[in-house]
Enzyme design. Structure first.
Site, short mmCIF file in Angstrom:
data_model
loop_
_atom_site.label_atom_id
_atom_site.label_comp_id
_atom_site.label_asym_id
_atom_site.label_seq_id
_atom_site.Cartn_x
_atom_site.Cartn_y
_atom_site.Cartn_z
N SER A 140 26.61 17.56 28.51
CA SER A 140 25.08 18.51 28.97
C SER A 140 24.53 16.67 29.91
O SER A 140 24.51 15.98 29.50
CB SER A 140 24.16 18.29 27.38
OG SER A 140 23.46 18.94 28.71
N TYR A 153 21.36 16.74 19.48
CA TYR A 153 21.86 17.96 20.73
C TYR A 153 22.19 16.32 21.93
O TYR A 153 23.16 16.28 22.04
CB TYR A 153 20.98 18.11 21.32
CG TYR A 153 21.54 18.74 22.42
CD1 TYR A 153 22.40 20.11 21.68
CD2 TYR A 153 21.59 19.39 23.41
CE1 TYR A 153 23.50 21.39 23.09
CE2 TYR A 153 21.76 19.15 24.76
CZ TYR A 153 23.05 20.24 24.69
OH TYR A 153 23.26 21.51 25.61
P1 NAP Z 1 26.05 30.09 24.53
O1 NAP Z 1 25.47 31.19 24.83
O2 NAP Z 1 24.80 30.25 23.19
O3 NAP Z 1 26.97 29.84 24.47
C1 NAP Z 1 27.63 29.47 23.58
C2 NAP Z 1 29.03 30.36 22.07
O4 NAP Z 1 29.13 29.55 21.67
C3 NAP Z 1 28.15 31.35 21.67
O5 NAP Z 1 28.68 32.89 21.50
C4 NAP Z 1 27.69 31.00 20.02
O6 NAP Z 1 27.90 31.93 18.98
C5 NAP Z 1 29.03 29.71 20.13
N1 NAP Z 1 28.90 29.03 19.11
C6 NAP Z 1 28.17 28.35 18.69
N2 NAP Z 1 29.24 27.61 17.45
C7 NAP Z 1 30.13 27.75 17.29
C8 NAP Z 1 30.88 27.24 16.65
N3 NAP Z 1 31.17 26.32 15.31
N4 NAP Z 1 32.20 27.59 17.23
C9 NAP Z 1 32.94 28.38 17.60
N5 NAP Z 1 31.74 28.67 18.75
C10 NAP Z 1 30.74 28.71 18.62
O7 NAP Z 1 25.04 29.13 25.53
P2 NAP Z 1 25.97 27.98 26.54
O8 NAP Z 1 24.62 27.82 27.26
O9 NAP Z 1 26.86 29.10 27.27
O10 NAP Z 1 26.31 26.61 25.38
C11 NAP Z 1 28.14 26.80 26.25
C12 NAP Z 1 27.67 25.19 26.59
O11 NAP Z 1 27.53 24.40 27.25
C13 NAP Z 1 27.33 24.75 24.86
O12 NAP Z 1 28.41 23.68 24.01
C14 NAP Z 1 26.40 23.76 25.18
O13 NAP Z 1 25.40 23.03 24.36
C15 NAP Z 1 26.59 23.73 26.66
N6 NAP Z 1 25.04 23.34 27.54
C16 NAP Z 1 24.42 24.07 28.09
C17 NAP Z 1 23.63 24.35 29.32
C18 NAP Z 1 22.70 25.32 29.31
O14 NAP Z 1 21.89 25.05 29.82
N7 NAP Z 1 23.11 26.51 28.77
C19 NAP Z 1 23.21 22.78 29.34
C20 NAP Z 1 24.25 22.10 29.19
C21 NAP Z 1 24.81 22.27 27.85
P3 NAP Z 1 25.63 32.11 18.63
O15 NAP Z 1 25.55 32.57 19.96
O16 NAP Z 1 26.23 32.62 17.15
O17 NAP Z 1 25.85 30.81 17.94
#
Ligand code: NAP
Length: 264
Positions: A140, A153
């Site tokens: 991130s 985080y």
């Molecule tokens: P998201 O829509 O919440 O997708 C993440 C998915 O991972 C959700 O379905 C979540 O389930 C699942 N998850 C959580 N804990 C898990 C585990 N222990 N094992 C397997 N699956 C798990 O969020 P996203 O933004 O796409 O996140 C994906 C990645 O991008 C993450 O690593 C996040 O830190 C990173 N990221 C996101 C952003 C942003 O602005 N969105 C920015 C920088 C980095 P739950 O819904 O039950 O938690």
């Protein structure tokens, strides 16, 4: 054109957001995909392309579950070329004085130990096959400097940036590349609360106001970067953290320069 035909991929966090968009894109580009998530939302992802995508529930921070994911790819498809260790949690925005050790342990377990387990087990499986591969971990912009997430985080994502460097080094000679992606603000399940709040207040145009692109990003814009790193198009990109943030992290806040203005 980028092609993943014949490739076997695992994507974690594939029930939502970036992981879902990536699993669908990898499948569209010809890969067979194991889409994994802690929730059964991943079944909906697989239902979009059942020929190419197999759903599996897993905890991406559990060694046993990551081993089971790799074993599933080998059992179903006999091979593994790509592991996108993308699952993560934000863990909230409490400050250092308010976060507990237990919260830190859980955030680090999923966000940092998860990618370590992916490198350990997918790297071994790919090395055994002897054909190389690509491991991609979601970091991130929060891992580059402070201000984009809570303390644990931010630390976990900084850890991922350096983890892929040591991963690339330790996989030397295997033709397995190990890279990270550093997304900026992307509209996903993780940021839904924030988008909802600004929309309710009629402040949507404030999202991305600090960003040169003047907007937040979409999951597909990160999936496209993951596709590049997954494919042979990035065959000489290794040990790198690719920032995909619209330029957000390109400047300190005081030096914003607008179109048409020149530096004195
Ligand atoms: P998201 O829509 O919440 O997708 C993440 C998915 O991972 C959700 O379905 C979540 O389930 C699942 N998850 C959580 N804990 C898990 C585990 N222990 N094992 C397997 N699956 C798990 O969020 P996203 O933004 O796409 O996140 C994906 C990645 O991008 C993450 O690593 C996040 O830190 C990173 N990221 C996101 C952003 C942003 O602005 N969105 C920015 C920088 C980095 P739950 O819904 O039950 O938690």
């Amino acid at each position: 054109m980028t092609d993943l035909t014949g490739k076997i991929a695992i994507v974690t966090g594939a029930g939502s957001g970036i992981g879902r968009a990536s699993a669908l894109l990898f499948a569209e580009k010809g890969a067979k995909v194991i889409a994994a998530d802690i929730t059964d939302k991943v079944n909906d992802t697989a239902a979009e392309n059942p020929e190419a995508i197999t759903a599996m529930t897993c905890d991406a921070g559990s060694e046993e579950d990551v081993q089971a994911l790799v074993a599933k790819a080998l059992e179903l498809h006999g091979d593994l070329h790509i592991f996108f260790a993308n699952a993560g949690i934000s863990g909230g925005f409490d400050g250092i004085f308010d976060q507990s050790v237990e919260e830190w342990e859980e955030i680090l377990r999923i966000n940092l130990i998860g990618p370590f387990l992916a490198i350990k087990h997918a790297g071994k499986a790919m090395a055994d096959k002897g054909h190389g591969g690509s491991i991609i971990c979601t970091a991130s912009v929060a891992g580059l400097r402070s201000g984009a997430g809570g303390p644990a985080y931010t630390a976990s994502k900084a850890g991922v940036v350096n983890l892929v460097r040591i991963g690339a080094q330790q996989l030397s000679g295997s033709n397995i590349r190990c890279n990270a992606i550093c997304p900026g603000l992307i509209e996903t399940g993780m940021t839904e609360f924030m988008y909802k709040m600004v929309r309710e207040r009629g402040l949507e145009d404030k999202v991305g106001q600090l960003n040169p692109m003047r907007r937040g990003g979409e999951p597909i814009e990160i999936a496209n970067a993951a596709l590049f790193l997954a494919s042979d198009d990035s065959s000489y990109v290794n040990g790198h953290a690719l920032v995909v943030d619209g330029g957000l992290s390109s400047s300190h806040p005081f030096s914003k320069q607008k179109f048409g203005e020149t530096a004195a």
